[in-house]
Design a protein around this motif. Structure first.
Motif, mmCIF file in Angstrom:
data_model
loop_
_atom_site.group_PDB
_atom_site.id
_atom_site.type_symbol
_atom_site.label_atom_id
_atom_site.label_comp_id
_atom_site.label_asym_id
_atom_site.label_seq_id
_atom_site.Cartn_x
_atom_site.Cartn_y
_atom_site.Cartn_z
ATOM 1 N N THR A 146 22.179 -10.569 -8.474
ATOM 2 C CA THR A 146 21.618 -9.230 -8.533
ATOM 3 C C THR A 146 20.433 -9.227 -9.487
ATOM 4 O O THR A 146 20.565 -9.566 -10.660
ATOM 5 N N LEU A 147 19.271 -8.871 -8.954
ATOM 6 C CA LEU A 147 18.064 -8.791 -9.772
ATOM 7 C C LEU A 147 17.826 -7.374 -10.270
ATOM 8 O O LEU A 147 17.225 -7.171 -11.321
ATOM 9 N N HIS A 148 18.289 -6.433 -9.492
ATOM 10 C CA HIS A 148 18.128 -5.001 -9.764
ATOM 11 C C HIS A 148 19.223 -4.319 -8.955
ATOM 12 O O HIS A 148 19.705 -4.898 -7.982
ATOM 13 N N PRO A 149 19.636 -3.106 -9.296
ATOM 14 C CA PRO A 149 20.731 -2.479 -8.539
ATOM 15 C C PRO A 149 20.529 -2.462 -7.018
ATOM 16 O O PRO A 149 21.485 -2.516 -6.270
ATOM 17 N N ASP A 150 19.301 -2.450 -6.553
ATOM 18 C CA ASP A 150 19.038 -2.409 -5.108
ATOM 19 C C ASP A 150 18.495 -3.719 -4.553
ATOM 20 O O ASP A 150 18.126 -3.786 -3.381
ATOM 21 N N ILE A 151 18.430 -4.757 -5.380
ATOM 22 C CA ILE A 151 17.799 -6.007 -4.932
ATOM 23 C C ILE A 151 18.682 -7.196 -5.300
ATOM 24 O O ILE A 151 19.090 -7.346 -6.453
ATOM 25 N N ARG A 166 13.727 -24.058 -11.485
ATOM 26 C CA ARG A 166 12.798 -23.119 -10.842
ATOM 27 C C ARG A 166 13.495 -21.790 -10.538
ATOM 28 O O ARG A 166 12.903 -20.725 -10.694
ATOM 29 N N LEU A 167 14.734 -21.861 -10.092
ATOM 30 C CA LEU A 167 15.490 -20.647 -9.802
ATOM 31 C C LEU A 167 15.679 -19.810 -11.060
ATOM 32 O O LEU A 167 15.501 -18.593 -11.041
ATOM 33 N N GLU A 168 16.039 -20.464 -12.157
ATOM 34 C CA GLU A 168 16.226 -19.729 -13.418
ATOM 35 C C GLU A 168 14.935 -19.044 -13.848
ATOM 36 O O GLU A 168 14.949 -17.900 -14.308
ATOM 37 N N GLU A 169 13.806 -19.736 -13.680
ATOM 38 C CA GLU A 169 12.507 -19.146 -14.007
ATOM 39 C C GLU A 169 12.209 -17.964 -13.080
ATOM 40 O O GLU A 169 11.734 -16.919 -13.521
ATOM 41 N N LEU A 170 12.514 -18.115 -11.793
ATOM 42 C CA LEU A 170 12.309 -17.035 -10.828
ATOM 43 C C LEU A 170 13.147 -15.809 -11.208
ATOM 44 O O LEU A 170 12.649 -14.684 -11.208
ATOM 45 N N ILE A 171 14.392 -16.027 -11.564
ATOM 46 C CA ILE A 171 15.281 -14.920 -11.939
ATOM 47 C C ILE A 171 14.765 -14.230 -13.193
ATOM 48 O O ILE A 171 14.708 -13.002 -13.271
ATOM 49 N N THR A 172 14.346 -15.016 -14.179
ATOM 50 C CA THR A 172 13.808 -14.447 -15.428
ATOM 51 C C THR A 172 12.586 -13.588 -15.117
ATOM 52 O O THR A 172 12.482 -12.455 -15.597
ATOM 53 N N ALA A 174 11.684 -12.243 -12.203
ATOM 54 C CA ALA A 174 12.050 -11.099 -11.365
ATOM 55 C C ALA A 174 12.704 -9.998 -12.194
ATOM 56 O O ALA A 174 12.364 -8.811 -12.049
ATOM 57 N N LYS A 175 13.598 -10.356 -13.088
ATOM 58 C CA LYS A 175 14.263 -9.351 -13.927
ATOM 59 C C LYS A 175 13.252 -8.696 -14.848
ATOM 60 O O LYS A 175 13.290 -7.482 -15.059
ATOM 61 N N ARG A 176 12.328 -9.486 -15.362
ATOM 62 C CA ARG A 176 11.284 -8.933 -16.231
ATOM 63 C C ARG A 176 10.435 -7.949 -15.415
ATOM 64 O O ARG A 176 10.105 -6.859 -15.887
ATOM 65 N N LEU A 177 10.086 -8.297 -14.197
ATOM 66 C CA LEU A 177 9.279 -7.454 -13.332
ATOM 67 C C LEU A 177 9.989 -6.145 -13.002
ATOM 68 O O LEU A 177 9.414 -5.061 -13.072
ATOM 69 N N PHE A 178 11.284 -6.225 -12.664
ATOM 70 C CA PHE A 178 12.022 -5.024 -12.264
ATOM 71 C C PHE A 178 12.444 -4.163 -13.429
ATOM 72 O O PHE A 178 12.764 -2.997 -13.269
ATOM 73 N N ASP A 179 12.444 -4.723 -14.634
ATOM 74 C CA ASP A 179 12.805 -3.927 -15.800
ATOM 75 C C ASP A 179 11.665 -3.040 -16.244
ATOM 76 O O ASP A 179 11.854 -2.091 -16.997
ATOM 77 N N LEU A 180 10.425 -3.327 -15.784
ATOM 78 C CA LEU A 180 9.282 -2.497 -16.118
ATOM 79 C C LEU A 180 9.358 -1.207 -15.329
ATOM 80 O O LEU A 180 9.521 -1.198 -14.122
ATOM 81 N N ASP A 181 9.251 -0.083 -16.020
ATOM 82 C CA ASP A 181 9.254 1.214 -15.328
ATOM 83 C C ASP A 181 7.827 1.605 -15.018
ATOM 84 O O ASP A 181 6.959 1.568 -15.894
ATOM 85 N N PRO A 182 7.528 2.013 -13.780
ATOM 86 C CA PRO A 182 6.152 2.393 -13.416
ATOM 87 C C PRO A 182 5.745 3.700 -14.062
ATOM 88 O O PRO A 182 6.471 4.521 -14.430
#
Length: 182
Positions: A146-151, A166-172, A174-182
């Protein structure tokens, strides 16, 4: 639901109607090598009785709760006549659950699959050449991350070390990206 061995031509829609499978599933089975490709290409592509028979056998084996990987391995060594012969045999009746445990039921289903209704599969080229066969490879499974509640990210395990990093870097990331609020 067995059809005779007489060869007929079908469009993919006809094949879908006769096999009870949707067009997308038939195309998936062709892409996976479970069913041979059609004769011709595009809108003029045609299918024969042998295509229908393979689809019927796949359907029967799925009804017997066999996974697609097992079905693929069983169909791999069969020619059209052997597929037809397997279809002419009465399908094995699936075991019914009894008052025993779920483990007992699964063991009963698996023992029925071990006896099988298909002819023995001949040795593969890999076995003839002395290479490892599929049984020696580690069994894979899918993991949901789970990267985000909907993803979710779906990953097939096991991974090689480099892929894992590479997967661990991708997850890090992605989580950083989804934690940003627009």
């Amino acid at each position: 639901m067995y059809t005779s061995g007489m060869s007929k031509s079908f469009t993919i829609k006809d094949l879908s109607a006769r096999s009870g499978l949707n067009v997308r599933t038939i195309r998936y089975y062709i892409a996976q090598g479970l069913v041979p490709p059609p004769l011709g290409r595009g809108g003029g592509a045609t299918y024969e009785t042998r295509h229908l028979e393979r689809l019927q056998l796949i359907r029967r084996l799925q009804d017997a709760h066999q996974p697609l990987a097992t079905i693929r391995a069983q169909l791999e060594g069969l020619d059209d006549a052997e597929v037809r012969a397997a279809l002419q045999k009465e399908p094995a009746t699936p075991p019914t659950p009894s008052a025993g445990s779920a483990r007992d039921y699964v063991a009963q289903v698996l023992s029925g699959m071990a006896s099988g209704s298909l002819p023995a599969k001949p040795a593969t080229k890999a076995q003839d050449l002395g290479r490892k066969d599929d049984k020696s490879l580690p069994r894979s499974h899918w993991e949901r991350i789970t990267l985000h509640p909907d993803i979710e990210l779906h990953v097939r395990r096991p991974l090689a070390r480099a892929q894992q990093r590479r997967l661990e870097e991708l997850i890090t990331q992605a989580k950083r990206l989804f934690d940003l609020d627009p």
